[in-house]
Design a protein around this motif. Structure first.
Motif, PDB file in Angstrom:
ATOM      1  N   GLU A   1       0.853  -1.175   0.000  1.00 34.85           N
ATOM      2  CA  GLU A   1       0.000   0.000   0.000  1.00 34.85           C
ATOM      3  C   GLU A   1       0.895   1.233   0.000  1.00 34.85           C
ATOM      4  OE1 GLU A   1      -3.595   1.914  -0.131  1.00 34.85           O
ATOM      5  OE2 GLU A   1      -3.338  -0.247  -0.045  1.00 34.85           O
ATOM      6  N   ARG A   2       0.645   2.158  -0.920  1.00 32.64           N
ATOM      7  CA  ARG A   2       1.440   3.383  -0.972  1.00 32.64           C
ATOM      8  C   ARG A   2       1.061   4.316   0.165  1.00 32.64           C
ATOM      9  NH1 ARG A   2       1.036   4.691  -7.355  1.00 32.64           N
ATOM     10  NH2 ARG A   2       2.331   2.958  -8.043  1.00 32.64           N
ATOM     11  N   VAL A   3       2.041   5.031   0.657  1.00 32.50           N
ATOM     12  CA  VAL A   3       1.787   6.005   1.701  1.00 32.50           C
ATOM     13  C   VAL A   3       1.021   7.185   1.111  1.00 32.50           C
ATOM     14  CG1 VAL A   3       2.863   7.614   3.323  1.00 32.50           C
ATOM     15  CG2 VAL A   3       3.833   5.336   2.990  1.00 32.50           C
ATOM     16  N   TYR A   4       1.393   7.584  -0.086  1.00 30.53           N
ATOM     17  CA  TYR A   4       0.733   8.700  -0.752  1.00 30.53           C
ATOM     18  C   TYR A   4       0.273   8.253  -2.128  1.00 30.53           C
ATOM     19  CZ  TYR A   4       0.093  13.072  -3.266  1.00 30.53           C
ATOM     20  OH  TYR A   4      -0.428  14.078  -4.024  1.00 30.53           O
ATOM     21  N   ARG A   5      -0.995   8.440  -2.410  1.00 28.86           N
ATOM     22  CA  ARG A   5      -1.535   8.114  -3.736  1.00 28.86           C
ATOM     23  C   ARG A   5      -1.659   9.404  -4.541  1.00 28.86           C
ATOM     24  NH1 ARG A   5      -6.370   3.738  -2.905  1.00 28.86           N
ATOM     25  NH2 ARG A   5      -5.192   2.312  -1.606  1.00 28.86           N
ATOM     26  N   SER A   6      -0.867   9.502  -5.562  1.00 24.12           N
ATOM     27  CA  SER A   6      -0.887  10.684  -6.411  1.00 24.12           C
ATOM     28  C   SER A   6      -2.005  10.560  -7.431  1.00 24.12           C
ATOM     29  CB  SER A   6       0.451  10.824  -7.138  1.00 24.12           C
ATOM     30  OG  SER A   6       0.355  11.793  -8.156  1.00 24.12           O
TER      31      SER A   6
ATOM     32  N   MET B   1      -1.889  11.728 -10.214  1.00 21.03           N
ATOM     33  CA  MET B   1      -1.201  11.663 -11.501  1.00 21.03           C
ATOM     34  C   MET B   1      -0.763  10.240 -11.864  1.00 21.03           C
ATOM     35  SD  MET B   1      -1.557  14.714 -12.104  1.00 21.03           S
ATOM     36  CE  MET B   1      -0.579  15.554 -13.270  1.00 21.03           C
ATOM     37  N   MET B   2      -0.673   9.371 -10.870  1.00 23.24           N
ATOM     38  CA  MET B   2      -0.207   8.007 -11.123  1.00 23.24           C
ATOM     39  C   MET B   2      -1.341   7.024 -10.904  1.00 23.24           C
ATOM     40  SD  MET B   2       3.513   8.053  -9.280  1.00 23.24           S
ATOM     41  CE  MET B   2       3.731   6.321  -9.523  1.00 23.24           C
ATOM     42  N   GLN B   3      -1.481   6.084 -11.859  1.00 25.41           N
ATOM     43  CA  GLN B   3      -2.496   5.049 -11.691  1.00 25.41           C
ATOM     44  C   GLN B   3      -2.099   4.141 -10.543  1.00 25.41           C
ATOM     45  OE1 GLN B   3      -3.054   2.870 -15.335  1.00 25.41           O
ATOM     46  NE2 GLN B   3      -5.193   3.458 -15.362  1.00 25.41           N
ATOM     47  N   TYR B   4      -3.092   3.673  -9.815  1.00 21.00           N
ATOM     48  CA  TYR B   4      -2.836   2.779  -8.691  1.00 21.00           C
ATOM     49  C   TYR B   4      -3.620   1.490  -8.899  1.00 21.00           C
ATOM     50  CZ  TYR B   4      -2.873   0.801  -4.053  1.00 21.00           C
ATOM     51  OH  TYR B   4      -2.735  -0.057  -2.993  1.00 21.00           O
ATOM     52  N   TYR B   5      -2.975   0.376  -8.738  1.00 22.10           N
ATOM     53  CA  TYR B   5      -3.663  -0.907  -8.782  1.00 22.10           C
ATOM     54  C   TYR B   5      -2.912  -1.897  -7.914  1.00 22.10           C
ATOM     55  CZ  TYR B   5      -0.032  -2.507 -11.993  1.00 22.10           C
ATOM     56  OH  TYR B   5       1.176  -2.842 -12.543  1.00 22.10           O
ATOM     57  N   GLN B   6      -3.606  -2.915  -7.523  1.00 23.43           N
ATOM     58  CA  GLN B   6      -2.995  -4.000  -6.762  1.00 23.43           C
ATOM     59  C   GLN B   6      -3.026  -5.248  -7.612  1.00 23.43           C
ATOM     60  OE1 GLN B   6      -5.216  -4.215  -3.091  1.00 23.43           O
ATOM     61  NE2 GLN B   6      -3.730  -2.917  -2.074  1.00 23.43           N
ATOM     62  N   ASN B   7      -1.980  -6.044  -7.502  1.00 24.54           N
ATOM     63  CA  ASN B   7      -1.961  -7.322  -8.205  1.00 24.54           C
ATOM     64  C   ASN B   7      -2.932  -8.283  -7.544  1.00 24.54           C
ATOM     65  OD1 ASN B   7      -0.096  -6.660 -10.157  1.00 24.54           O
ATOM     66  ND2 ASN B   7       1.636  -7.292  -8.934  1.00 24.54           N
ATOM     67  N   THR B   8      -3.610  -9.060  -8.371  1.00 21.37           N
ATOM     68  CA  THR B   8      -4.514 -10.085  -7.879  1.00 21.37           C
ATOM     69  C   THR B   8      -4.152 -11.410  -8.533  1.00 21.37           C
ATOM     70  OG1 THR B   8      -6.124  -9.564  -9.614  1.00 21.37           O
ATOM     71  CG2 THR B   8      -6.426  -8.479  -7.486  1.00 21.37           C
ATOM     72  N   CYS B   9      -4.671 -12.476  -8.005  1.00 27.48           N
ATOM     73  CA  CYS B   9      -4.400 -13.822  -8.518  1.00 27.48           C
ATOM     74  C   CYS B   9      -5.319 -14.072  -9.719  1.00 27.48           C
ATOM     75  CB  CYS B   9      -4.642 -14.840  -7.412  1.00 27.48           C
ATOM     76  SG  CYS B   9      -4.222 -16.533  -7.856  1.00 27.48           S
ATOM     77  N   ASN B  10      -4.737 -14.165 -10.912  1.00 20.97           N
ATOM     78  CA  ASN B  10      -5.497 -14.279 -12.157  1.00 20.97           C
ATOM     79  C   ASN B  10      -5.076 -15.492 -12.981  1.00 20.97           C
ATOM     80  OD1 ASN B  10      -6.862 -11.641 -11.964  1.00 20.97           O
ATOM     81  ND2 ASN B  10      -4.789 -10.842 -12.129  1.00 20.97           N
ATOM     82  N   PHE B  11      -5.942 -15.863 -13.919  1.00 20.76           N
ATOM     83  CA  PHE B  11      -5.597 -16.913 -14.877  1.00 20.76           C
ATOM     84  C   PHE B  11      -4.439 -16.407 -15.746  1.00 20.76           C
ATOM     85  CE2 PHE B  11      -9.917 -19.265 -15.486  1.00 20.76           C
ATOM     86  CZ  PHE B  11     -10.200 -19.157 -14.151  1.00 20.76           C
ATOM     87  N   ARG B  12      -3.405 -17.215 -15.928  1.00 19.83           N
ATOM     88  CA  ARG B  12      -2.363 -16.893 -16.904  1.00 19.83           C
ATOM     89  C   ARG B  12      -2.715 -17.579 -18.218  1.00 19.83           C
ATOM     90  NH1 ARG B  12       3.364 -19.083 -15.806  1.00 19.83           N
ATOM     91  NH2 ARG B  12       2.851 -18.147 -13.829  1.00 19.83           N
ATOM     92  N   GLU B  13      -3.034 -18.870 -18.119  1.00 21.37           N
ATOM     93  CA  GLU B  13      -3.452 -19.638 -19.292  1.00 21.37           C
ATOM     94  C   GLU B  13      -4.758 -20.339 -18.944  1.00 21.37           C
ATOM     95  OE1 GLU B  13       0.489 -21.316 -21.371  1.00 21.37           O
ATOM     96  OE2 GLU B  13       0.158 -22.054 -19.332  1.00 21.37           O
ATOM     97  N   TRP B  14      -5.626 -20.453 -19.939  1.00 17.07           N
ATOM     98  CA  TRP B  14      -6.901 -21.132 -19.719  1.00 17.07           C
ATOM     99  C   TRP B  14      -7.383 -21.745 -21.015  1.00 17.07           C
ATOM    100  CZ3 TRP B  14      -6.310 -15.893 -19.938  1.00 17.07           C
ATOM    101  CH2 TRP B  14      -7.013 -15.207 -20.924  1.00 17.07           C
ATOM    102  N   ALA B  15      -8.317 -22.661 -20.848  1.00 16.37           N
ATOM    103  CA  ALA B  15      -8.988 -23.295 -21.985  1.00 16.37           C
ATOM    104  C   ALA B  15     -10.479 -23.275 -21.666  1.00 16.37           C
ATOM    105  CB  ALA B  15      -8.505 -24.725 -22.160  1.00 16.37           C
TER     106      ALA B  15
END
Length: 130
Positions: free
Chosen positions: A59-64, A66-80
């Motif tokens: 978590e950033r101390v300061y959210r600007s 001017m800068m996009q903020y996102y957190q990584n989440t657990c996602n599909f890399r490959e799928w069928a």
């Protein structure tokens, strides 16, 4: 003093393994999804794989603004995609259900264009009795 050093050197590989398990807890997991077809009058439960787990984030101390903020989440890399066809459906009914099956996972930014980025419900679902 020498004995402490030997013990630390012996414990180092175990500590490294434990740390890597914590960092890579985003992994394939078995899930069951319940699918109901009102047109076909049937309800089934499909066992498949999805991605679940924690991803390292800070978590950033300061959210600007001017800068996009996102957190990584657990996602599909490959799928069928797999398909289930409901049996005993009336003519003209949509009897095919297609669903994604995770083949591998990664920690990354959730792409809301193709993914529901909300939390996965841990409640078991069931068909509604009519």
């Amino acid at each position: 003093m020498r004995m402490r050093f030997v013990v630390m050197v012996m414990l180092l590989p175990a500590l490294m393994r434990a740390g890597s398990e914590c960092r890579s807890s985003c992994r394939l997991t078995n899930i069951s999804i319940t699918v109901e077809s009102e047109e076909c009058g049937s309800c089934i439960t499909i066992d498949t794989t999805a991605c679940a787990g924690l991803c390292k984030t800070q978590e950033r101390v300061y959210r600007s603004p001017m800068m996009q903020y996102y957190q990584n989440t657990c996602n599909f890399r490959e799928w069928a995609y797999e398909t289930y066809e409901f049996k005993g459906c009336p003519a003209g009914a949509d009897s095919v259900f297609t669903y994604p099956v995770a083949l591998s996972c990664e920690c990354s930014k959730c792409n809301s264009d193709i993914t529901d980025c909300g939390a996965l419900s841990l409640q078991t679902s069931s068909c509604i009795a009519h």
